[in-house]
Design a protein around this motif. Structure first.
Motif, mmCIF file in Angstrom:
data_model
loop_
_atom_site.group_PDB
_atom_site.id
_atom_site.type_symbol
_atom_site.label_atom_id
_atom_site.label_comp_id
_atom_site.label_asym_id
_atom_site.label_seq_id
_atom_site.Cartn_x
_atom_site.Cartn_y
_atom_site.Cartn_z
ATOM 1 N N ALA A 371 39.757 10.263 -22.209
ATOM 2 C CA ALA A 371 39.827 11.217 -21.108
ATOM 3 C C ALA A 371 39.612 10.486 -19.794
ATOM 4 C CB ALA A 371 38.754 12.286 -21.287
ATOM 5 N N ASP A 372 40.095 11.085 -18.695
ATOM 6 C CA ASP A 372 39.840 10.483 -17.389
ATOM 7 C C ASP A 372 38.449 10.891 -16.908
ATOM 8 O OD1 ASP A 372 39.960 13.021 -16.135
ATOM 9 O OD2 ASP A 372 42.081 12.795 -15.650
ATOM 10 N N ASP A 373 38.055 10.416 -15.737
ATOM 11 C CA ASP A 373 36.690 10.632 -15.253
ATOM 12 C C ASP A 373 36.365 12.113 -15.088
ATOM 13 O OD1 ASP A 373 36.354 7.907 -15.184
ATOM 14 O OD2 ASP A 373 36.647 7.710 -13.018
ATOM 15 N N ALA A 374 37.276 12.867 -14.480
ATOM 16 C CA ALA A 374 37.029 14.289 -14.249
ATOM 17 C C ALA A 374 36.927 15.051 -15.564
ATOM 18 C CB ALA A 374 38.139 14.878 -13.377
ATOM 19 N N GLN A 375 37.823 14.743 -16.486
ATOM 20 C CA GLN A 375 37.808 15.419 -17.792
ATOM 21 C C GLN A 375 36.528 15.105 -18.558
ATOM 22 O OE1 GLN A 375 41.429 13.651 -19.121
ATOM 23 N NE2 GLN A 375 42.682 15.444 -18.616
ATOM 24 N N PHE A 376 36.123 13.839 -18.531
ATOM 25 C CA PHE A 376 34.927 13.462 -19.283
ATOM 26 C C PHE A 376 33.674 14.061 -18.657
ATOM 27 C CE2 PHE A 376 31.612 10.350 -20.671
ATOM 28 C CZ PHE A 376 31.667 10.680 -22.021
ATOM 29 N N ALA A 377 33.647 14.153 -17.338
ATOM 30 C CA ALA A 377 32.511 14.788 -16.685
ATOM 31 C C ALA A 377 32.394 16.246 -17.112
ATOM 32 C CB ALA A 377 32.665 14.694 -15.171
ATOM 33 N N GLN A 378 33.529 16.925 -17.220
ATOM 34 C CA GLN A 378 33.521 18.312 -17.676
ATOM 35 C C GLN A 378 32.994 18.388 -19.112
ATOM 36 O OE1 GLN A 378 37.390 20.101 -17.963
ATOM 37 N NE2 GLN A 378 36.611 22.104 -18.537
ATOM 38 N N ILE A 379 33.481 17.513 -19.969
ATOM 39 C CA ILE A 379 33.056 17.516 -21.367
ATOM 40 C C ILE A 379 31.566 17.220 -21.489
ATOM 41 C CG2 ILE A 379 33.296 16.272 -23.549
ATOM 42 C CD1 ILE A 379 36.311 15.900 -22.705
ATOM 43 N N GLU A 380 31.081 16.267 -20.700
ATOM 44 C CA GLU A 380 29.659 15.921 -20.760
ATOM 45 C C GLU A 380 28.768 17.086 -20.345
ATOM 46 O OE1 GLU A 380 29.084 12.095 -18.647
ATOM 47 O OE2 GLU A 380 28.159 11.529 -20.559
ATOM 48 N N SER A 381 29.293 17.959 -19.480
ATOM 49 C CA SER A 381 28.495 19.112 -19.052
ATOM 50 C C SER A 381 28.216 20.066 -20.201
ATOM 51 C CB SER A 381 29.205 19.851 -17.910
ATOM 52 O OG SER A 381 30.338 20.573 -18.380
ATOM 53 N N TRP A 382 29.002 19.960 -21.283
ATOM 54 C CA TRP A 382 28.785 20.805 -22.463
ATOM 55 C C TRP A 382 27.777 20.209 -23.440
ATOM 56 C CZ3 TRP A 382 34.768 20.838 -23.247
ATOM 57 C CH2 TRP A 382 35.364 21.661 -22.283
ATOM 58 N N LYS A 383 27.390 18.993 -23.198
ATOM 59 C CA LYS A 383 26.523 18.296 -24.149
ATOM 60 C C LYS A 383 25.221 19.048 -24.460
ATOM 61 C CE LYS A 383 24.721 13.621 -24.993
ATOM 62 N NZ LYS A 383 24.628 12.246 -24.432
ATOM 63 N N PRO A 384 24.551 19.673 -23.475
ATOM 64 C CA PRO A 384 23.327 20.415 -23.792
ATOM 65 C C PRO A 384 23.513 21.527 -24.813
ATOM 66 C CG PRO A 384 23.472 20.025 -21.426
ATOM 67 C CD PRO A 384 24.798 19.618 -22.020
ATOM 68 N N LEU A 385 24.722 22.089 -24.891
ATOM 69 C CA LEU A 385 24.984 23.139 -25.872
ATOM 70 C C LEU A 385 24.918 22.615 -27.303
ATOM 71 C CD1 LEU A 385 27.965 24.854 -24.022
ATOM 72 C CD2 LEU A 385 25.720 25.897 -24.436
ATOM 73 N N PHE A 386 25.128 21.308 -27.483
ATOM 74 C CA PHE A 386 25.137 20.708 -28.819
ATOM 75 C C PHE A 386 23.781 20.106 -29.199
ATOM 76 C CE2 PHE A 386 29.546 20.897 -27.566
ATOM 77 C CZ PHE A 386 30.230 21.159 -28.736
ATOM 78 N N LYS A 387 22.906 19.970 -28.204
ATOM 79 C CA LYS A 387 21.620 19.309 -28.467
ATOM 80 C C LYS A 387 20.792 20.004 -29.552
ATOM 81 C CE LYS A 387 17.683 17.187 -26.157
ATOM 82 N NZ LYS A 387 16.964 16.968 -24.874
ATOM 83 N N PRO A 388 20.769 21.359 -29.616
ATOM 84 C CA PRO A 388 19.990 22.004 -30.689
ATOM 85 C C PRO A 388 20.447 21.635 -32.098
ATOM 86 C CG PRO A 388 20.550 23.586 -28.976
ATOM 87 C CD PRO A 388 21.344 22.356 -28.690
ATOM 88 N N TYR A 389 21.672 21.101 -32.202
ATOM 89 C CA TYR A 389 22.222 20.732 -33.519
ATOM 90 C C TYR A 389 22.181 19.224 -33.731
ATOM 91 C CZ TYR A 389 23.728 25.436 -32.579
ATOM 92 O OH TYR A 389 23.724 26.772 -32.240
ATOM 93 N N ALA A 447 31.538 23.202 -38.095
ATOM 94 C CA ALA A 447 31.009 24.042 -37.019
ATOM 95 C C ALA A 447 30.991 23.285 -35.689
ATOM 96 C CB ALA A 447 29.598 24.506 -37.374
ATOM 97 N N THR A 448 30.701 21.999 -35.733
ATOM 98 C CA THR A 448 30.686 21.167 -34.524
ATOM 99 C C THR A 448 32.077 21.080 -33.916
ATOM 100 O OG1 THR A 448 28.811 19.873 -35.356
ATOM 101 C CG2 THR A 448 30.174 18.849 -33.654
ATOM 102 N N MET A 449 33.082 20.876 -34.758
ATOM 103 C CA MET A 449 34.468 20.844 -34.278
ATOM 104 C C MET A 449 34.872 22.184 -33.686
ATOM 105 S SD MET A 449 36.025 18.772 -37.548
ATOM 106 C CE MET A 449 37.751 18.982 -37.091
ATOM 107 N N THR A 450 34.507 23.266 -34.356
ATOM 108 C CA THR A 450 34.855 24.604 -33.880
ATOM 109 C C THR A 450 34.250 24.855 -32.507
ATOM 110 O OG1 THR A 450 34.838 25.358 -36.188
ATOM 111 C CG2 THR A 450 34.831 27.061 -34.475
ATOM 112 N N SER A 451 33.019 24.423 -32.312
ATOM 113 C CA SER A 451 32.331 24.643 -31.038
ATOM 114 C C SER A 451 33.029 23.915 -29.897
ATOM 115 C CB SER A 451 30.874 24.176 -31.156
ATOM 116 O OG SER A 451 30.200 24.881 -32.182
#
Length: 472
Positions: A371-389, A447-451
């Motif tokens: 991914a490019d910088d903007a796309q990866f920054a967006q994806i990284e913003s979702w990382k906290p949603l996965f932390k509980p798992y 479930a991780t892929m689905t999320s």
């Protein structure tokens, strides 16, 4: 006046923050639903049981591969998807033939049997087998140091996977060339055959097969190629130090049969708002024949199917069109991945994201992204949603072989990254079987892929359709 402006700005900021917090809470609840449904009422393990134990190894062009096509198509139809179809693709057909046989001979009547397996695509030995002296080398680049001694010998490639590398795929990548191109390189120096150390950290008696290529060598210059188990590679290397004039015998009955028709299996939930934007999730349906292909890549197949089932199970209606693609012929040709991309590009289909699972059914750790910088920054913003798992690995890097040909324009490619420390114990070996897949780990991966697919579908990807996409 300034105080009123500041107050208005503060109100707007607060409203924005409240809205953002609401979105985060909504996403967290939805992701929890995916995990609950996968762990309590999942179908991936049941599907894998049938694929592995009722069908088995699925070499491209084989009867089992066709049975797998029919089974997965029927299961996708049962999910009530909007579309399910088969995409024809021509694939190479190679058969192993009778079981391989090999031994080391250190003197008259003094032989020790060893465990080998033909590499995929190898030619056969003569009906009586091949016996010759052995030259051990440390990879293809080492051939030049022995060029005067190679003619008439069997080249033994014995470069191991580096144990000090934490990333096991990096260790694999550091020596896979001797398996893939070793026969081509050795034949040019006059070798009569090659034996390659199996690509595994584990020292055991199970040889690991895999694809190989002769490049542009004419048929009459092609030499038989086989992998030897790591335990027997260690033994052969050790005995060569004591008995340099020993001989190695092996017999292969493999055969190439040209091309035959097979299929990619595709299912789709059509998007409710942006049906012309496509998100792909997939794995490869073919496998090698030594085991039943549970980790490579039955796990990826059923996890990808489960993504669409979990959407249906939880009542989520995607905004964009979600396709599951079960690719044929990843192992020895990548014909399925190339065909899917060829047709997608010819139709000018707008693929914004593709996710592949092809690293085994072990505990998921996260994803790697192209991914490019903007796309990866967006994806990284979702990382906290996965932390509980306990999903923490979000890195830029390679994605998957089958989705690679889709790379064009702004598409983001991703690969599921499970724990890889045990993967190469089973990869392309007779130990790649159903009992080595943990049900819970497989379901967590689905479930991780689905999320991730849910988040991409809900928010789109930055700088793609900026006028219509909802942004974080």
């Amino acid at each position: 006046m300034r105080r009123y402006i500041i107050t208005a700005f503060s109100i707007l900021f607060s409203v924005s923050l409240i809205a953002q917090n609401h979105e985060v809470k909504e996403d967290s609840i939805k992701i929890r639903q995916f995990y609950n449904a996968a762990l309590v009422k999942g179908q991936a393990y049941k599907w894998l049981d049938h694929l592995s134990n009722n069908i088995g190894g699925r070499l491209s062009g084989s009867l089992n591969a066709q049975r797998a096509v029919e089974f997965t198509k029927a299961e996708l139809e049962d999910l009530g998807l909007d579309k399910v179809w088969l995409q024809p693709v021509m694939v190479p057909k190679w058969t192993r033939g009778a079981r391989e046989h090999a031994y080391i001979q250190t003197g008259p009547g003094m032989t020790t049997e060893v465990n080998i397996t033909a590499l995929g695509g190898s030619v056969a030995t003569s009906p009586g087998g091949l016996k010759a002296r052995v030259l051990e080398v440390n990879g293809i680049e080492d051939l030049e140091n022995y060029k005067a001694d190679i003619k008439g010998k069997i080249v033994f490639y014995n470069r191991p996977m580096k144990p000090e590398l934490i990333q096991t795929f990096e260790a694999y990548g550091g020596c896979v060339d001797q398996r893939y191109s070793g026969a081509e390189a050795a034949a040019k120096y006059g070798a009569v055959g090659v034996i390659v150390r199996s690509l595994s950290h584990k020292i055991d008696e199970y040889p690991h097969t895999g694809s190989m290529s002769y490049g542009d060598l004419p048929n009459d210059k092609r030499i038989p190629a086989a992998a030897i188990s790591t335990k027997d590679a260690e033994y052969l290397s050790g005995i060569l130090k004591l008995k340099k004039d020993l001989e190695f015998y092996y017999k292969l009955s493999s055969e190439n049969h040209g091309e035959v028709k097979s299929y990619n299996v595709i299912g789709e939930i059509t998007g409710s708002e942006f049906p012309e934007e496509f998100i792909v999730v997939g794995g490869h349906l073919d496998s090698w024949d030594l085991g039943d292909g549970s980790h490579d890549d039955g796990a990826g197949v059923v996890q990808s199917m489960e993504v669409l089932r979990l959407f249906k199970e939880t009542g989520y209606k995607p905004k964009r069109s979600i396709r599951v693609v079960l690719f044929m012929n990843e192992e020895n040709g990548l014909r399925g991945g190339n065909k899917y991309a060829e047709i997608a590009h010819s139709k000018n289909e707008n693929h914004i994201f593709a996710l592949e699972s092809d690293a085994g059914g072990f505990t998921p750790r996260g994803f790697s992204f192209e991914a490019d910088d903007a796309q990866f920054a967006q994806i990284e913003s979702w990382k906290p949603l996965f932390k509980p798992y306990l999903i923490h690995y979000f890195e830029r890097g390679g994605s998957g072989a089958d989705i690679g040909p889709l790379k064009k324009g702004d598409i983001v490619l991703a690969g599921l990254r499970p724990d890889s420390q045990r993967y190469f114990d089973h990869h392309h070996a007779a130990t790649d079987t159903f009992e080595h897949v943990n049900k819970r780990e497989l379901e967590l991966g689905a479930a991780t892929m689905t999320s991730l697919i849910y988040l991409v579908d809900k928010y789109g990807m930055r700088h793609i359709n900026l006028q219509t996409d909802k942004k974080l």
